[in-house]
Write an enzyme that holds these catalytic residues in place. Sequence first.
Site, short mmCIF file in Angstrom:
data_model
loop_
_atom_site.label_atom_id
_atom_site.label_comp_id
_atom_site.label_asym_id
_atom_site.label_seq_id
_atom_site.Cartn_x
_atom_site.Cartn_y
_atom_site.Cartn_z
N GLY A 176 26.76 82.18 28.65
CA GLY A 176 26.22 80.82 28.72
C GLY A 176 26.90 79.83 27.78
O GLY A 176 26.32 78.81 27.42
N LYS A 177 28.14 80.10 27.39
CA LYS A 177 28.84 79.19 26.49
C LYS A 177 29.13 77.86 27.17
O LYS A 177 28.87 76.79 26.61
CB LYS A 177 30.14 79.85 26.00
CG LYS A 177 29.89 81.14 25.23
CD LYS A 177 31.15 81.78 24.72
CE LYS A 177 31.99 82.39 25.83
NZ LYS A 177 31.35 83.53 26.51
N HIS A 182 29.81 116.05 42.53
CA HIS A 182 30.36 115.33 41.38
C HIS A 182 29.28 114.49 40.70
O HIS A 182 29.07 114.58 39.48
CB HIS A 182 31.51 114.45 41.89
CG HIS A 182 32.18 113.63 40.85
ND1 HIS A 182 33.41 113.95 40.33
CD2 HIS A 182 31.81 112.49 40.25
CE1 HIS A 182 33.76 113.04 39.46
NE2 HIS A 182 32.79 112.13 39.38
N GLU A 183 28.56 113.72 41.49
CA GLU A 183 27.51 112.87 40.92
C GLU A 183 26.37 113.70 40.35
O GLU A 183 25.81 113.36 39.31
CB GLU A 183 26.99 111.87 41.96
CG GLU A 183 28.03 110.87 42.46
CD GLU A 183 28.72 110.11 41.35
OE1 GLU A 183 28.08 109.83 40.31
OE2 GLU A 183 29.92 109.80 41.48
#
Length: 599
Positions: free
Chosen positions: A202-203, A421-422
């Site tokens: 939010g700059k 794998h997961e």
Amino acid sequence: MQQFYKNLSIWLLIALAISLLVHYCQKAPERAHTVTYTEFLHKVDSGLLTNVTVIGNTVLWNSSDGTLTKTVVPQSSDALARLLRGNVTVLAEEPSQPSWLLYALLSWLPFLFFGLLWLFYFRRSGGQSSGGSGRILAFGKSRARLINPEESKIKLDDVAGIDEAKEEVAELVDFLKKPEKFTAAGARIPAGVLLYGEPGTGKTLLAKAIAGEAGVPFFSISGSNFVEMYVGIGASRVRDLFNEGKKRAPCIIFIDEIDAVGRHRSAGGAGSSGNDEREQTLNQLLVEMDGFDANDHVIVIAATNRQDILDPALLRPGRFDRQVMVPLPDVGGREKILKVHARNAKIDPQVNWQVIARGTPGFSGAQLASLVNEAALMTARSNQPAVTTAILEAAKDKVLMGAERRSLIITDREKRITACHEAGHALVAWMLPGADPVHKVTIIPRGRALGLTMQLPEEERVSHDRAYLLATLSTLLGGRVAEEIVFNQTTTGAGNDLERVSDLSRRMVCEWGMSETVGPLTFRVANPLAGQPGQIMSEQTAILIDGEVKKLVQTAYDTARHLLVEHRSSLDAVTAALLERETLSRDELEVIIRTNAPG
Ligand code: ADP
Ligand code: ZN
């Protein structure tokens, strides 16, 4: 710009019409077939011509097949005498001048064309970033976008969850509103404010809000727009920008990505041609900022997420001497940001923003904004009356992991490997006490990943201990280890995991001093992206570091393998459940793991 293209095409059409007109207005002589003078004489002498028209020194007649024919008569010739002698009827006409208007248009056409061309390029280089509410400075070369106070609707209320940063810049609003009050009191207002923090915190929004709140013009430009291929352009753009700013004071000049120009001067590849240019641009920026005095009433706000690589000269007194950190929002801040963005959406009253905020640690303001927006879109698409918690959850996954790619074709075998794998990632994370808890596992492909195990930290952590980092390494390796155990082979699917493993383990040794053998020393690793050269170290040290990194990874690997071998039945059960249901929540995982616990 669109309008301009329209104008251009109208002009081109007009030009085309004129040239067609010119073509058809041409008098008969121009269109006639030409024969040589000799041939003409021959025709006269052989009595083939009965009547001709003479215009100036051109003789016209209709030949036997009816085509209009002409010849040009040499200055000193007895053509007329010969015609009369040959009994040809001669009609003499006054030579007609081409219309002066046509003539003028014809001769000006090329100039007109080039003029338009020039205008076109001029406009283009005047500002590329058109669109949005910003107006391009038509004749400036600075490429800055200008938002006039009447156009800006952003107020400080729109910025949520970063209260400290807001407080620090609040006085700028008062100053911009009533600069005389401050200068009369002799107060020194900073000329430059540097906002730094992660992307999307939010700059830009904050800088716009200051301008909006104070009702002053807002010039914005990105640092990368300054730096061009040609030396000197950046510097002149900086000069232009500040001149424009002073003319419209009080105002805000916002420079995004200031690191593009303000990078530490010794950093960056030496000898690159961009270097001179960047240095000149930076110098000009410093000169302009030094040239400010309190009566200029211009405040320069710069933003960066790489404050560490900025040139110290930029941060000296009188320049960007006020630095404000814009952090990622904490749980309370996230709730406020979510609510700000939910203001204009229809939200189910059952939605508890606090719960959503708790489930989104590490989200930036921009990600939260897109979460709410995505949820609103999903609601509209599915014709539902209001945004519900379930939709917000789905939107969260989408923001976090990218859109689902259900259309991707995956073979059954690939699917089985992905599920395994997961399941490996998820189980290791589940079993290791230090790791972040598993939030969700899925084998629905998203973005580039075939599957995903999502972990969410219990609470925000500012620093991490060695046990946590080791658990993270083990979790990352869990996918590959599971593939090895079940299929006795490895696939390329673990590539990204391994990349993260090497990165993390190296940082543990080199940055955080987590290896006893190497000791609590830091070694800067080369980072070509940030223009950082690697630290010079002895060959022994390099070998030592490599050894330690390997040892860390091996430890993490052994832990993962040990766990998965021990919990093989859970691994198979989770794999099967994933193949069947594609996505498993934390609760579903818990049930499976509990029923398959060994012993
Ligand atoms: P940065 O400049 O820090 O990269 P931006 O200001 O461009 O981030 O943020 C992008 C968008 O994200 C904003 O336009 C706004 O919609 C949303 N956003 C980011 N931070 C906040 C915040 N603190 N409060 C409200 N909205 C925010
Ligand atoms: Zn993986």
